[in-house]
Scaffold this motif. Structure first.
Motif, PDB file in Angstrom:
ATOM      1  N   HIS A  85      24.572   6.311 -47.561  1.00  0.00           N
ATOM      2  CA  HIS A  85      24.671   7.752 -47.393  1.00  0.00           C
ATOM      3  C   HIS A  85      24.793   8.297 -48.808  1.00  0.00           C
ATOM      4  CE1 HIS A  85      25.603   6.511 -43.278  1.00  0.00           C
ATOM      5  NE2 HIS A  85      26.563   5.753 -43.783  1.00  0.00           N
ATOM      6  N   ALA A  86      23.650   8.483 -49.452  1.00  0.00           N
ATOM      7  CA  ALA A  86      23.630   8.747 -50.899  1.00  0.00           C
ATOM      8  C   ALA A  86      24.534   9.905 -51.290  1.00  0.00           C
ATOM      9  CB  ALA A  86      22.194   8.997 -51.358  1.00  0.00           C
ATOM     10  N   ALA A  87      24.513  10.969 -50.496  1.00  0.00           N
ATOM     11  CA  ALA A  87      25.263  12.170 -50.877  1.00  0.00           C
ATOM     12  C   ALA A  87      26.766  11.934 -50.903  1.00  0.00           C
ATOM     13  CB  ALA A  87      24.930  13.312 -49.928  1.00  0.00           C
TER      14      ALA A  87
ATOM     15  N   VAL B 295      17.678   2.885 -48.063  1.00  0.00           N
ATOM     16  CA  VAL B 295      17.738   3.520 -46.743  1.00  0.00           C
ATOM     17  C   VAL B 295      18.820   4.578 -46.823  1.00  0.00           C
ATOM     18  CG1 VAL B 295      18.383   3.171 -44.323  1.00  0.00           C
ATOM     19  CG2 VAL B 295      16.955   1.466 -45.512  1.00  0.00           C
ATOM     20  N   ASP B 296      18.531   5.762 -46.294  1.00  0.00           N
ATOM     21  CA  ASP B 296      19.553   6.799 -46.325  1.00  0.00           C
ATOM     22  C   ASP B 296      19.654   7.523 -44.996  1.00  0.00           C
ATOM     23  OD1 ASP B 296      21.479   7.847 -48.310  1.00  0.00           O
ATOM     24  OD2 ASP B 296      20.640   9.759 -47.684  1.00  0.00           O
TER      25      ASP B 296
ATOM     26  N   ARG C  69      17.650  11.247 -40.446  1.00  0.00           N
ATOM     27  CA  ARG C  69      18.673  12.234 -40.118  1.00  0.00           C
ATOM     28  C   ARG C  69      19.647  11.571 -39.149  1.00  0.00           C
ATOM     29  NH1 ARG C  69      22.410  15.591 -38.675  1.00  0.00           N
ATOM     30  NH2 ARG C  69      21.915  17.762 -38.226  1.00  0.00           N
ATOM     31  N   GLY C  70      20.866  11.238 -39.618  1.00  0.00           N
ATOM     32  CA  GLY C  70      21.853  10.615 -38.749  1.00  0.00           C
ATOM     33  C   GLY C  70      22.547  11.678 -37.918  1.00  0.00           C
TER      34      GLY C  70
ATOM     35  N   ALA D 194      28.995   5.606 -51.269  1.00  0.00           N
ATOM     36  CA  ALA D 194      29.876   5.275 -52.395  1.00  0.00           C
ATOM     37  C   ALA D 194      31.337   5.595 -52.098  1.00  0.00           C
ATOM     38  CB  ALA D 194      29.446   6.011 -53.661  1.00  0.00           C
ATOM     39  N   ALA D 195      31.602   6.339 -51.028  1.00  0.00           N
ATOM     40  CA  ALA D 195      32.994   6.648 -50.696  1.00  0.00           C
ATOM     41  C   ALA D 195      33.707   5.443 -50.094  1.00  0.00           C
ATOM     42  CB  ALA D 195      33.061   7.834 -49.744  1.00  0.00           C
TER      43      ALA D 195
END
Lengths: 435, 435
Positions: free
Chosen positions: A70-72, A125-126, A149-150, A306-307
């Motif tokens: 989840h890049a953002a 993959v995002d 879009r998840g 990254a969280a």
């Protein structure tokens, strides 16, 4: 005259059984690997080359494939650590993410793109929201990506409908775009966040649009138990009954599986994205990866956001995957170095339908290549470069990156993204979100 | 005029509860931390400074302390991977190590010193043979070290005697040398490689010379079982009966412990060097670190030799320690980031009698300081620098290193060692050893 890049005198790790490691040369043209060979490049190759790179002291290998993230969420790195998954999600991540605008998603994803390119990932993959902004980052950065879009379905029917339409709109607009570097998947977020009839709609849509599917599955024991309470079966059978596995499917995590579930995943050719660092950090557990691989399941590697990691260096996932399953199983031969490296490259490509496109160095494949500076103490002596890549290399060793034969990183400098601006904008977004 | 270095406008992580993290300045003089404070340095400090460093974009913290290793084994990095401990030791490591000359130990240790300095380690523990050659490397490199001749006692009595004399000679010659940067310990290699009466001799000698002790203990389940078969008790009780714990003692590994053993280690104030990566790679298991810490045992971190790791980047041990115990215990609060960082610094110093000397940034302590470049994507946003250090930093982020206030690394360049020559000599040694 066509542009033809020639790398000479390099060490190549191909992830191709025909010639796994060689000293020699490789030529790129038209975005693809045009030719390769051992020893000195022949005269006709040096004559054809419009640009030549001396590969001495460098190791060339396929770009890494990060199959879940989840890049953002890079915007939330370090915001809430050392918490359990549900507490972390419900009390920290989701409330902050609810404030995310399209701009936050853009700058958070750009921050992730900087980190991924600099640590050797060429395909990712995002799964997130505001996905057209992520697609813009992919387009600009030159990375390859499988985007989705998840969708969380715990909401009124009209909101569910709007989210599904958003996912469909995104797929129609972006699948195959960015010179073919973007593909799209359909993603109900997870069995525990989407009612069965809502998942069914995603399966139908995936069939209509001929797209693969991606979801979180069996990340924690609690969610498996809830699935059994709510639906009478464990998640694998639940999703199988809903027809998800009639599409090519990539499931993330798959930590808590019984033997029957492993057999069913193998039978349905469902791919698993193993996220060892995230699973450890959130105390979700240790996935049964040796058993999955033995059953023939394609297992690749993901950083997750990254969280929950808190970085996007896929070399850490490769080494962690090679290490942890030995320690936990008591079998020092579990996931040998070469297998861990395949998980980070070839198996990643395979799990998102890109085998034969990326994930190996092979004539005819896309020139998605990274180069590591191996003129450093931690690569000495030259015993086994595959071992060094898995147990000793770090993303920071990466000096050059090409995707589709185009340089994204040259001598450690980004060529497509403005790193300073992206870091400053990401910091600004975070400061606004926490306010 | 005395040399006084002033760092201005830096981010400092002190590992000191009084002021764990601050933005400000720090001055070094006479090898020590002379003064430190928040905000801009006062006028009298800037006036005193003979050299000023702009710390903007840098994070300063105590140098890392690596509490178990075999530096010269860097020569065997990647030579034999993915094997069980006893197979790896008996069929690969020991036969090759038997060929080691003093020169091999010198160049292998120098290779390790290069890697350690460049990844932020300023103090290391080393147990090996030809220790005077390791001491030369410490002397030349400027590192701080606790050195010990590790002795295997499975040999005739005269050889045993010669080895013990070698250990004593080394201790007398080098303890307190290299401007006080070298201290020495007495080391029977392990309970399973040293008969009890031989261990007793080391305990006696340690008392005579007033030195602490170091040994491998309970690394594998098999060795614990063998101890019970051979001596009727588990290793902790065995060593306690032999009087080892009447000396300050650091045991490496301590993977397989029962509750009584943990309580006895705490009571005897025995320190444990936890080597998570080596334990995973050799499939030895996962040490009960949360329980050890809870019992009050000082637990620090070691890389072990590069042949079983395969690198000496202590940041990987810090992150692995923070991650694995969460995943294996199912408790996401196990070993929080700050505790993992203390294990790599303060607890390391404490475990070798150097608390109050190194391992913290505090006025009066030795100026053993490292600086990381945090102007990189994986340190953005600025949420929690301690979290970033544990979960996102890598040794490759280190740009400056000081020991005793003397620079060993400046802008990523070694000041005391010839990196190119050392890599070439190490490669030459390996090629000769494998021939």
């Amino acid at each position: 005259m066509k542009q033809r890049r020639l790398i000479q005198r390099g060490t190549f790790v191909t992830i191709d059984e025909q010639l796994p490691v060689y000293q020699g040369w490789l030529a790129m043209e038209d975005g693809k690997i045009a030719a390769m060979g051992q020893g000195e490049a022949p005269a006709e190759e040096t004559a054809l080359a419009t640009e030549t790179l001396d590969g001495s002291g460098l190791l060339f290998m396929p770009g890494l494939v990060n199959t879940h993230g989840h890049a953002a969420m890079s915007l939330l790195r370090g915001m809430a650590d050392d918490l359990a998954l549900q507490d972390w999600l419900q009390n920290h991540m989701w409330p902050t993410e609810a404030k995310f605008t399209g701009d936050d998603v853009y700058w958070g994803s750009a921050l992730a793109a900087v980190e991924m390119i600099k640590s050797g990932t060429t395909t990712f993959v995002d799964m997130y929201d505001h996905m057209h902004r992520v697609a813009e980052v992919v387009d600009t950065s030159g990375l390859r990506a499988s985007l989705t879009r998840g969708v969380i379905g715990l909401c009124p029917e009209d909101v569910q409908k709007a989210k599904l339409e958003d996912a469909i709109r995104f797929a129609k607009e972006w699948h195959g775009k960015a010179d073919g570097r973007i593909s799209v998947m359909m993603s109900p977020h997870a069995p525990y966040t989407c009612p069965p009839d809502y998942i069914l709609k995603f399966v139908e849509t995936a069939h209509e649009l001929n797209l693969p599917m991606h979801t979180h599955m069996s990340e924690t024991l609690a969610e498996v138990e809830q699935n059994v309470r709510d639906y009478g079966v464990r998640p694998v059978e639940h999703l199988d009954r809903l027809g998800m596995f009639s599409r090519p499917t990539l499931v993330a995590h798959a930590v808590h599986l019984n033997d029957e579930e492993i057999a069913l995943l193998a039978e349905r050719k469902v791919a698993v994205s193993h996220n060892p660092v995230s699973n450890l950090k959130l105390a979700s557990g240790v996935a049964r990866v040796p058993e999955l691989l033995k059953a023939g399941v394609t297992v690749s590697l993901g950083t997750d956001g990254a969280a929950s990691n808190n970085n996007l260096d896929l070399f850490q996932e490769i080494s962690t995957a090679a290490l942890i399953h030995k320690g936990v199983s008591g079998d020092p031969t579990a996931i040998p170095a070469a297998e861990a490296l395949r998980m980070g490259t070839l198996y990643g490509a395979r799990s998102i339908g890109l085998e034969g496109v990326t994930g190996q160095l092979k004539t005819g494949l896309k020139a998605d290549i990274i180069a590591l500076n191996i003129g450093k103490a931690h690569f000495v002596p030259r015993t086994d470069v595959v071992s060094h890549l898995v147990y000793s290399a770090r993303g920071a060793d990466v000096v050059h990156v090409w995707v589709d034969g185009k340089p994204l990183l040259r001598d450690g400098q980004l060529t497509t993204l403005d790193e300073e601006k992206i870091m400053a904008e990401a910091e600004r977004c975070y400061q606004r979100l926490r306010a």
